[in-house]
Write a protein that holds these residues in place. Structure first.
Motif, PDB file in Angstrom:
ATOM      1  N   ARG A 367       0.806  -1.223   0.000  1.00 32.41           N
ATOM      2  CA  ARG A 367       0.000   0.000   0.000  1.00 32.41           C
ATOM      3  C   ARG A 367       0.841   1.275   0.000  1.00 32.41           C
ATOM      4  NH1 ARG A 367      -2.528  -4.110   1.181  1.00 32.41           N
ATOM      5  NH2 ARG A 367      -4.790  -4.386   1.169  1.00 32.41           N
ATOM      6  N   GLU A 368       2.138   1.140   0.211  1.00 34.75           N
ATOM      7  CA  GLU A 368       3.015   2.319   0.219  1.00 34.75           C
ATOM      8  C   GLU A 368       2.967   3.081  -1.099  1.00 34.75           C
ATOM      9  OE1 GLU A 368       6.891   0.975   1.223  1.00 34.75           O
ATOM     10  OE2 GLU A 368       6.556   1.045   3.395  1.00 34.75           O
ATOM     11  N   LYS A 369       2.778   2.356  -2.197  1.00 33.59           N
ATOM     12  CA  LYS A 369       2.795   3.008  -3.511  1.00 33.59           C
ATOM     13  C   LYS A 369       1.617   3.963  -3.708  1.00 33.59           C
ATOM     14  CE  LYS A 369       0.619  -1.097  -5.526  1.00 33.59           C
ATOM     15  NZ  LYS A 369       0.838  -2.276  -6.400  1.00 33.59           N
ATOM     16  N   TYR A 370       0.587   3.842  -2.866  1.00 34.75           N
ATOM     17  CA  TYR A 370      -0.574   4.725  -2.986  1.00 34.75           C
ATOM     18  C   TYR A 370      -0.429   5.990  -2.136  1.00 34.75           C
ATOM     19  CZ  TYR A 370      -2.855   0.601  -5.002  1.00 34.75           C
ATOM     20  OH  TYR A 370      -3.183  -0.484  -5.783  1.00 34.75           O
ATOM     21  N   LEU A 371       0.491   5.983  -1.178  1.00 39.60           N
ATOM     22  CA  LEU A 371       0.632   7.098  -0.248  1.00 39.60           C
ATOM     23  C   LEU A 371       1.061   8.366  -0.994  1.00 39.60           C
ATOM     24  CD1 LEU A 371       0.361   7.676   2.775  1.00 39.60           C
ATOM     25  CD2 LEU A 371       2.797   7.160   3.016  1.00 39.60           C
ATOM     26  N   GLY A 372       0.330   9.464  -0.769  1.00 36.34           N
ATOM     27  CA  GLY A 372       0.622  10.709  -1.443  1.00 36.34           C
ATOM     28  C   GLY A 372       0.090  10.784  -2.859  1.00 36.34           C
ATOM     29  N   LYS A 373      -0.693   9.776  -3.283  1.00 34.05           N
ATOM     30  CA  LYS A 373      -1.261   9.742  -4.630  1.00 34.05           C
ATOM     31  C   LYS A 373      -2.767  10.009  -4.577  1.00 34.05           C
ATOM     32  CE  LYS A 373       2.657   8.387  -6.463  1.00 34.05           C
ATOM     33  NZ  LYS A 373       2.831   6.972  -6.871  1.00 34.05           N
ATOM     34  N   THR A 374      -3.310  10.409  -5.717  1.00 35.00           N
ATOM     35  CA  THR A 374      -4.752  10.575  -5.860  1.00 35.00           C
ATOM     36  C   THR A 374      -5.302   9.386  -6.635  1.00 35.00           C
ATOM     37  OG1 THR A 374      -4.591  12.980  -5.815  1.00 35.00           O
ATOM     38  CG2 THR A 374      -6.591  12.036  -6.767  1.00 35.00           C
ATOM     39  N   VAL A 375      -6.342   8.754  -6.094  1.00 37.20           N
ATOM     40  CA  VAL A 375      -6.884   7.538  -6.694  1.00 37.20           C
ATOM     41  C   VAL A 375      -8.381   7.706  -6.946  1.00 37.20           C
ATOM     42  CG1 VAL A 375      -5.169   6.037  -5.607  1.00 37.20           C
ATOM     43  CG2 VAL A 375      -7.315   6.505  -4.412  1.00 37.20           C
ATOM     44  N   GLU A 376      -8.885   6.915  -7.877  1.00 41.58           N
ATOM     45  CA  GLU A 376     -10.327   6.909  -8.153  1.00 41.58           C
ATOM     46  C   GLU A 376     -10.994   5.856  -7.278  1.00 41.58           C
ATOM     47  OE1 GLU A 376     -13.187   5.677 -11.836  1.00 41.58           O
ATOM     48  OE2 GLU A 376     -11.554   7.057 -12.287  1.00 41.58           O
ATOM     49  N   VAL A 377     -12.057   6.249  -6.594  1.00 42.50           N
ATOM     50  CA  VAL A 377     -12.719   5.375  -5.624  1.00 42.50           C
ATOM     51  C   VAL A 377     -14.208   5.256  -5.957  1.00 42.50           C
ATOM     52  CG1 VAL A 377     -13.294   5.067  -3.180  1.00 42.50           C
ATOM     53  CG2 VAL A 377     -11.068   6.021  -3.828  1.00 42.50           C
ATOM     54  N   PHE A 378     -14.713   4.034  -5.885  1.00 41.24           N
ATOM     55  CA  PHE A 378     -16.138   3.762  -6.074  1.00 41.24           C
ATOM     56  C   PHE A 378     -16.756   3.558  -4.694  1.00 41.24           C
ATOM     57  CE2 PHE A 378     -19.656   0.724  -7.053  1.00 41.24           C
ATOM     58  CZ  PHE A 378     -20.383   1.545  -7.900  1.00 41.24           C
ATOM     59  N   VAL A 379     -17.673   4.412  -4.298  1.00 46.37           N
ATOM     60  CA  VAL A 379     -18.216   4.416  -2.942  1.00 46.37           C
ATOM     61  C   VAL A 379     -19.271   3.315  -2.785  1.00 46.37           C
ATOM     62  CG1 VAL A 379     -19.391   5.770  -1.171  1.00 46.37           C
ATOM     63  CG2 VAL A 379     -17.791   6.884  -2.747  1.00 46.37           C
ATOM     64  N   ASP A 415      -3.566   9.966   2.260  1.00 45.87           N
ATOM     65  CA  ASP A 415      -2.571  10.547   3.169  1.00 45.87           C
ATOM     66  C   ASP A 415      -2.235   9.619   4.335  1.00 45.87           C
ATOM     67  OD1 ASP A 415      -4.828  10.691   4.762  1.00 45.87           O
ATOM     68  OD2 ASP A 415      -4.973  12.876   4.732  1.00 45.87           O
ATOM     69  N   GLU A 416      -2.801   8.389   4.303  1.00 47.98           N
ATOM     70  CA  GLU A 416      -2.553   7.434   5.392  1.00 47.98           C
ATOM     71  C   GLU A 416      -2.792   6.021   4.868  1.00 47.98           C
ATOM     72  OE1 GLU A 416      -4.251   6.432   9.921  1.00 47.98           O
ATOM     73  OE2 GLU A 416      -5.060   8.115   8.765  1.00 47.98           O
ATOM     74  N   ILE A 417      -1.971   5.077   5.340  1.00 52.22           N
ATOM     75  CA  ILE A 417      -2.170   3.684   4.957  1.00 52.22           C
ATOM     76  C   ILE A 417      -2.085   2.793   6.195  1.00 52.22           C
ATOM     77  CG2 ILE A 417      -1.256   3.961   2.618  1.00 52.22           C
ATOM     78  CD1 ILE A 417       1.343   2.624   3.621  1.00 52.22           C
ATOM     79  N   THR A 418      -2.762   1.653   6.125  1.00 56.24           N
ATOM     80  CA  THR A 418      -2.564   0.568   7.077  1.00 56.24           C
ATOM     81  C   THR A 418      -2.285  -0.681   6.255  1.00 56.24           C
ATOM     82  OG1 THR A 418      -4.822  -0.297   7.189  1.00 56.24           O
ATOM     83  CG2 THR A 418      -4.324   1.641   8.553  1.00 56.24           C
ATOM     84  N   PHE A 419      -1.984  -1.786   6.914  1.00 54.18           N
ATOM     85  CA  PHE A 419      -1.720  -3.013   6.159  1.00 54.18           C
ATOM     86  C   PHE A 419      -2.981  -3.516   5.478  1.00 54.18           C
ATOM     87  CE2 PHE A 419      -3.523  -4.929   9.906  1.00 54.18           C
ATOM     88  CZ  PHE A 419      -4.073  -6.127   9.480  1.00 54.18           C
ATOM     89  N   PHE A 420      -4.167  -3.011   5.913  1.00 54.45           N
ATOM     90  CA  PHE A 420      -5.442  -3.507   5.392  1.00 54.45           C
ATOM     91  C   PHE A 420      -6.089  -2.550   4.398  1.00 54.45           C
ATOM     92  CE2 PHE A 420     -10.085  -3.950   5.638  1.00 54.45           C
ATOM     93  CZ  PHE A 420     -10.220  -5.288   5.310  1.00 54.45           C
ATOM     94  N   ASP A 421      -5.968  -1.218   4.624  1.00 57.06           N
ATOM     95  CA  ASP A 421      -6.702  -0.279   3.784  1.00 57.06           C
ATOM     96  C   ASP A 421      -5.909   0.989   3.512  1.00 57.06           C
ATOM     97  OD1 ASP A 421      -6.873   1.289   6.109  1.00 57.06           O
ATOM     98  OD2 ASP A 421      -8.865   0.564   6.619  1.00 57.06           O
ATOM     99  N   LEU A 422      -6.511   1.848   2.680  1.00 57.08           N
ATOM    100  CA  LEU A 422      -6.000   3.188   2.400  1.00 57.08           C
ATOM    101  C   LEU A 422      -6.951   4.186   3.033  1.00 57.08           C
ATOM    102  CD1 LEU A 422      -5.368   2.760  -1.440  1.00 57.08           C
ATOM    103  CD2 LEU A 422      -3.765   2.242   0.424  1.00 57.08           C
TER     104      LEU A 422
END
Length: 431
Positions: A367-379, A415-422
């Motif tokens: 999940r580190e690769k997503y930190l500081g990035k903008t992603v598209e999310v489906f709610v 702006d935050e990650i855990t081992f399970f989620d973003l």
């Protein structure tokens, strides 16, 4: 009219069976109530997949029996424990009626009859799908039963016979769910890789998914449930094609490994080797950039040595699973593994602890690769805050909720990650 209270435990199949019960009871003019106090009949729909679950069920049945005897209510025990351990239930609740999962749609026989009813035999009615209504994330069972014969599994005794629902029936259920407001459909079953073999004489999961996405319009995402590795050679090309070319299907596969040791896999009765499994996962990851692979791991199976356990940890690190469902081996009745020499509880606990450390380490790395990035999310969900999914099913906790709703696509800054989620904040509520 009989007032019925239903309490369900366990997997999505059990929840679907509850939906079948409710539909049948309402059809026959009965009423489903929200509290035991308002009920004439109390139904507990049980799970028995693990030893701790069995203990929980036994304690709950005892408590419900006491309540029913005191208040003059009838008790019905349904689900997997009723099917696999009827003697245990009869010992603690001799008055209780017993209903197997395959007879969920016949619950009315126990409800309407004042005497004790035992319905443990028979097959599931094909194409009768229990649709859980009122949810935004809806599980839809497409099959029951398994062609594997794992030595640790009790569920095979509860839901042994392979019964696949027809493609037409599943498509109809998906359409009904979407029209009722579902934004995520979870195709579920004991082993989706076996879907269609009993009905069509071939594996038809890919055909089913293609029919769903082509025939069911709407704003929803489709998640493919668990399938055992031995089925993948016949399905992998079609699944890869679907996930690469269809935006409506999550780029996600749930493929249980169970152990990273060939010796333990053989003791478990699994039908593949670690190299076979490794080759499948690597092919999927090479051909679908960003795909998520979830797996199941059991530690502490009888016969597992430190070397076997270390091999499992090594495979977790090597294949970099996005999600690992970890379990300590649990001795179950009616299984071959229960007759083997068991490992000490202290050893199993220590291995679970070590495995969790590795799983967290790998999860954070992925999940580190997503930190500081903008992603598209489906709610898709709302608890204390909104929760959505990436196109590869990784969950995203959304910290601010302005303008959000179910089924909305939005851009989130992580702006935050855990081992399970973003975790992150919305920067644009419309995509």
């Amino acid at each position: 009219m009989v007032k019925v209270y239903i309490e369900t435990y366990g997997c999505a199949l059990n929840k679907s069976d509850e939906a079948l019960m409710i539909a049948k009871l309402l059809e026959r003019g009965h009423r489903v109530v929200d509290s035991i106090e308002d009920a004439d009949v109390v139904v507990v729909n049980t799970c028995t997949v693990r030893l701790d679950t069995e203990y929980k069920m036994i304690n709950r049945i005892k408590k419900l029996r006491e309540t029913c005897l005191t208040q003059g209510k009838k008790l019905v025990v349904a689900g997997c424990m009723a099917k696999t351990q009827p003697f245990t239930i009869t010992t603690i609740a001799p008055e209780a009626s017993l209903i197997s999962p395959q007879n969920a749609d016949k619950i009315y026989l126990a409800v309407e009859n004042p005497g004790r009813i035992i319905l443990l035999e028979g097959s599931r009615t094909r194409d009768l799908i229990g649709l859980v209504k009122g949810l935004r994330v809806v599980p839809i069972p497409i099959q029951e039963g398994c062609l594997s014969n794992c030595n640790f599994c009790i569920t095979k005794h509860a839901r042994r016979q392979l019964v696949s629902h027809s493609i037409e029936a599943v498509v109809k259920a998906v359409r009904e769910a979407v029209e009722s407001g579902a934004v995520e459909i979870e195709l579920t079953g004991m082993d989706l890789g076996a879907y269609g073999i009993d009905l069509y004489r071939k594996r038809k999961l890919v055909d089913l998914i293609e029919r769903i996405v082509s025939e069911v319009d709407g704003n929803y995402m489709l998640r493919i449930g668990m399938m055992n590795p031995e089925h993948l050679p016949d399905l992998i090309d079609g699944l890869i094609s679907i996930m690469k070319n269809t935006s409506r299907v999550y780029k996600f596969l749930h493929i249980p490994l169970q152990s990273g040791s060939d010796r333990i896999l053989k003791l478990m009765g699994r039908k593949y080797t670690v190299d076979f499994y490794r080759a499948i996962v690597k092919e999927v990851k090479e051909k679908i950039p960003g795909v998520s692979i979830a797996t199941d791991i059991i530690v502490g199976h009888p016969g597992e040595t430190e070397e076997d356990f270390e091999q499992t940890l090594q495979v977790i690190r090597e294949l970099e699973f996005e999600r690992v469902h970890l379990a300590s081996y649990s001795m179950r009745p009616l299984t071959l593994s229960a007759s083997m020499t068991q490992l000490p509880t202290s050893v199993k606990k220590e291995r679970v602890k070590k495995a969790l450390e590795v799983i967290e380490e790998v999860g954070l790395k992925m999940r580190e690769k997503y930190l500081g990035k903008t992603v598209e999310v489906f709610v898709t969900e709302k608890t204390n805050t909104w929760i959505g999914r990436l196109d590869n099913y990784i969950p995203v906790v959304i910290k601010n909720s302005s303008g959000l709703d179910y089924g909305v696509k939005t851009r989130v800054y992580i702006d935050e990650i855990t081992f399970f989620d973003l975790r992150g904040v919305v920067i644009d509520s419309s995509v």
